[in-house]
Design an enzyme around this catalytic site. Structure first.
Site, PDB file in Angstrom:
ATOM      1  N   PRO A  15       0.772  -1.245   0.000  1.00  0.00           N
ATOM      2  CA  PRO A  15       0.000   0.000   0.000  1.00  0.00           C
ATOM      3  C   PRO A  15       0.805   1.298   0.000  1.00  0.00           C
ATOM      4  CG  PRO A  15       0.005  -0.954   2.182  1.00  0.00           C
ATOM      5  CD  PRO A  15       0.722  -1.932   1.286  1.00  0.00           C
ATOM      6  N   CYS A  16       1.473   1.563  -1.101  1.00  0.00           N
ATOM      7  CA  CYS A  16       2.246   2.799  -1.222  1.00  0.00           C
ATOM      8  C   CYS A  16       1.331   4.022  -1.212  1.00  0.00           C
ATOM      9  CB  CYS A  16       3.125   2.770  -2.463  1.00  0.00           C
ATOM     10  SG  CYS A  16       2.248   2.451  -4.000  1.00  0.00           S
ATOM     11  N   HIS A  17       0.044   3.822  -1.472  1.00  0.00           N
ATOM     12  CA  HIS A  17      -0.898   4.948  -1.436  1.00  0.00           C
ATOM     13  C   HIS A  17      -1.077   5.491  -0.022  1.00  0.00           C
ATOM     14  CE1 HIS A  17      -3.431   1.378  -0.656  1.00  0.00           C
ATOM     15  NE2 HIS A  17      -4.196   2.195   0.059  1.00  0.00           N
TER      16      HIS A  17
END
Length: 153
Positions: free
Chosen positions: A121-123
């Site tokens: 989850p780089c978001h």
């Protein structure tokens, strides 16, 4: 390594291309068009888990991942997977968690090079001032994902 299987799915943030071997997911990235190359069981399972995620029924993924990158990138991607659903961290916070407080920029680059969107989850990583910084699927997609997760926490 076994042959790559590709499967394109439509989700609320647009088209995503899932790339998988028989052993692991190797990519989830924005796609321009739908092109499926005999989707294997793992690509199909990833599709199902992403559909469950976007339906608000899944907060964690149960898929083997093969994130190819440098040792440092892999360490950053492991840290990203520790950020709880519906929460965010700054690049600086991740740097401190890794014991490398001056590595914010390098962490930003590793985040930018994440090949497996949403599952890694780089978001959930934001700027120190709370701003939404770059995202492979676009800032609007990042905003959508963060709001979606906060709403479904």
């Amino acid at each position: 390594m076994s042959e790559l299987s590709k499967l394109t799915i439509k989700v609320p943030i647009g088209l995503l291309e899932i790339t998988a071997t028989d052993e692991a997911i190797v990519g989830v990235k924005p796609a321009n068009h739908g092109e499926n190359v005999e989707a294997n069981d793992l690509a199909q399972k990833c599709k199902t888990e992403l559909e469950e995620y976007f339906a608000g029924k899944r907060k964690n993924f149960d898929l083997p991942l093969a994130d190819e990158g440098t040792d440092f990138q892999k360490q950053v991607w492991e840290q990203l997977q520790l950020i709880p659903y519906g929460q965010t961290r700054t690049y600086g916070e991740i740097a401190k968690m890794m014991g490398k407080p001056k590595a914010s920029r390098a962490i930003g680059m590793a985040n930018h090079n994440n090949p497996i969107l949403i599952l890694v989850p780089c978001h959930r990583v934001i700027g120190a001032d709370g701003s939404l910084t770059g995202y492979a699927a676009g800032i609007e997609a990042k905003k959508y994902l963060l709001e979606f997760e906060k709403k479904n926490k």
